[in-house]
Design an enzyme around this catalytic site. Structure first.
Site, PDB file in Angstrom:
ATOM      1  N   ILE A 290     -29.919  12.284 -98.465  1.00 26.13           N
ATOM      2  CA  ILE A 290     -30.678  11.435 -97.533  1.00 26.13           C
ATOM      3  C   ILE A 290     -31.986  12.144 -97.163  1.00 26.13           C
ATOM      4  CG2 ILE A 290     -30.670  10.292 -95.301  1.00 26.13           C
ATOM      5  CD1 ILE A 290     -27.648  10.375 -95.308  1.00 26.13           C
TER       6      ILE A 290
ATOM      7  N   LYS B 234     -26.738  21.835 -89.168  1.00 22.49           N
ATOM      8  CA  LYS B 234     -27.646  20.734 -89.526  1.00 22.49           C
ATOM      9  C   LYS B 234     -28.225  20.086 -88.271  1.00 22.49           C
ATOM     10  CE  LYS B 234     -24.878  19.953 -93.670  1.00 22.49           C
ATOM     11  NZ  LYS B 234     -23.703  19.219 -94.204  1.00 22.49           N
TER      12      LYS B 234
END
Lengths: 428, 428
Positions: free
Chosen positions: B138, B207
């Site tokens: 993504i 993340k």
């Protein structure tokens, strides 16, 4: 590079006003992110006196967007006028000729003249950016040309006209007929001045043609988009489709096939529980498929002041940061002319017809389908008050030729009232 | 700029091999898109002899990634070694000192040392890019730093560890206990060498810390992420949550509040029909909310050779195109130190406890909740074979302090076996 990037903004409707607002309110943030100030030198619109809720006193005013595009104190011409001919086109051409970069939200202009404009811009060493032209606030042009630059794209799909999706989902949720919801959408100001741009699928097809070009490295070819609007969708179709586990969407699909580039913007059935099936109201969704990334799905607001201005700012900030990319992701001189291909990939179809209530009627239809080479996955006949019985058929995967043969044959059987409706099913 | 961009790739596991493959197979396409060739000068990995299914004979070999990073024929050091200390860190530092740009997939390294590395890189006029470090294929780093650059971001959320989402959705679909599915995931090779990185939420928290930094212009602060793994989630919780209309996800949330920056990676309940609720298996999803764009949702594969290599190539292509951006979207010297805030935003909670089967037990619990200032939205008591009755409670919005007070008080009531479980509900 710490000189300000100076904009000239033509068109002060919703989007233009939104852009002015962002630049006024976020000057410090934009400067931190771009490494230089982003300023407005001059603006242009049809009505100078109109109150837009934002102060324009700091900016020079030009009545003529072409004059704005040529000003010495403008580095980037922001075209938010709209329309595929006339002032928008004249001003973009003038901007390029005068050595300006261009940011535009104008899908119609680029769908019709994108290739010629890209060639002119690249010849002049200028860039044209159009994130706001496709799917509102969703950064889909950037995702395709940059984020997925390491992929051969295989398919691009999307629901990219919020008004159509509003109408279709509102019909379903409120149980209203197309005409009633169309009127509602009109009263709410959701429709373009020419509503065919929305409900005829033209606006969405413009967007699809642009995405196809950047996905497949081909010259934008709007004329090759197979297009069908949503005007023929009835509330019965919506209910029946739901009953079979589907939603009806105005769905764009572009894919490179062995026969050439297939581009279509047509009403399709998608599974109710799929990401596309659950998309409600004015929200847009784009599905990007590439050989490495497999599938990425982007979802967001397809229109509105904030989202569309956000997309314009994405392009402005890229230019401020010195990111220079050819209009369609690779030099326009290297874009190929794609062979247009009819939408020939076999697919299951949803068929609806009104069956005359007499013995053997259904058998005749089933036989006609079989003779055309179409096999039936599911079939339902519904209760009926009137003389005709609604019959729904979901076929197995069927080619276009077989479908056409069946649709030609069925009316001649003498057992069906009116023409059968056929909608493609996309199982994604 | 038509000189080739020359890569040195350290680490030839799945992702490194994928990158080599893309560069070998798509040389022409990449050159068309970047305006210059992208080539590999040298590679490095632990085992030279291993068959990786791709030819490495054209590239120089370095046993030591530091030596690779310092080679004169390398413009960009691609770090796919992994680990927050040791060879990866040494080599990235060496690359920056030697004047190379860096592309990395290493979330641990950047979560721990991102700010120092960004300062060093910017001092040296180099860039560090890390699209592959967050959410696999993504293009979310790009969407945030570039696509949404015209927004003040308000909230970032995401399901960003595919293994946890696989375990949670597999528990539900197969009706299996946590330990059984954990073993399955282990057998399938889905788990990191240290499984706590996955199921403890550490990898996903890395993340989240990176996304928070680029979203809010703050120095990455992994230590401030409130973190809870999925090890305590039972199949009963999953069934009960489903029964109440929810799914359990390991959900990351970062938001700037009046109290400071809230960062958490914890199991949460989300509505079953929401985009996050419908996310199955290893797929990742990130929700980006900004003041202008409202909400953009990105969904795609969170891991795997193709998707992660696709993300690495996004960064490589940006550098090849001459796009140069500070590591966290604005100069590291301008990133603020955020005040860490505990997750204090009031939210509804899901509570589960085992009630002793005696008269007045439920009333005591309800009274304790009321006394803590918590009001009950829904409550269910289930049939039970054993001596205790499972009781589920969905509260109205509740502050952390109220919740803590109730959770402290309930065990002392003498009507509950074990500690009550509390999971936050995110209605998105």
């Amino acid at each position: 590079m710490t000189d300000p990037l100076r904009l000239g903004i033509a068109g002060l409707g919703t989007v233009g006003t939104g852009v002015v607002r962002i630049i006024r309110q976020k000057a410090k943030l934009l400067e931190a992110r771009a490494g230089r100030p982003v300023t407005i030198s001059a603006v242009s619109a049809r009505s100078k006196g109109k109150d837009r809720g934002v102060s324009l006193g700091d900016y020079a005013w030009e009545d003529d967007p072409v004059a704005l595009a040529q000003r010495d104190d403008v580095d980037v011409f922001v075209e938010l006028v709209g329309g595929d001919e006339g002032p928008a086109k004249d001003a973009v051409e003038a901007a390029i000729a005068a050595g300006k970069d261009v940011v535009t939200a104008n899908k119609a202009l680029l769908a019709h003249h994108g290739h010629a404009l890209a060639l002119a811009a690249e010849e002049a060493g200028r860039v044209i950016r159009f994130e706001a032209a496709v799917a509102g606030g969703i950064p889909v042009v950037k995702a395709l040309t940059e984020g997925l630059a390491g992929n051969d794209m295989t398919r691009v799909m999307g629901v990219m006209n919020g008004t159509c999706n509003y109408i279709l989902t509102r019909m379903q949720s409120a149980g209203l007929a197309y005409d009633e919801v169309f009127q509602e959408a009109s009263d709410l100001g959701y429709l373009e001045a020419d509503p065919q741009l929305d409900v005829g699928g033209i606006d969405a097809a413009h967007k699809l043609a642009l995405l196809a070009s950047i996905a497949f490295g081909t010259q934008v070819d709007f004329g090759a988009v197979e297009m069908e609007g949503i005007g023929a969708i009835t509330i019965e179709d919506i209910h029946h489709a739901a009953d079979m586990g589907y939603r009806i969407k105005l769905l764009g699909v572009a894919q490179m096939t062995g026969r050439g580039l297939e581009q279509r913007m047509t009403p399709c059935l998608v599974p109710s529980g799929s990401p596309l099936g659950t998309l409600e109201g004015g929200t847009n969704m784009v599905v990007l498929e590439g050989d490495n990334v497999e599938q990425v799905v982007l979802r967001g607001p397809g229109a509105g002041m904030g989202p569309t201005a956000s997309a314009v700012m994405s392009d402005v900030m890229d230019i401020a940061r010195g990111f220079r990319l050819p209009t369609f992701g690779q030099p326009a001189t290297t874009l190929e002319r794609a062979q247009p291909a009819a939408a020939g990939t076999p697919a299951p179809y949803y068929l609806r017809m009104s069956l005359v209530d007499k013995p053997g009627a259904l058998a005749k239809v089933a036989t006609a389908l079989g003779e055309a080479g179409i096999s039936i996955d599911r079939m339902r006949q519904y209760d009926h008050a009137g003389p005709d019985a609604p019959v729904l058929i979901v076929t197995h995967k069927t080619g276009r030729a077989e479908l056409a043969r069946a649709l030609d044959a069925i009316p001649g059987l003498g057992v069906v009232t009116g023409d059968p409706i056929a909608l493609r099913i996309e199982n994604i």
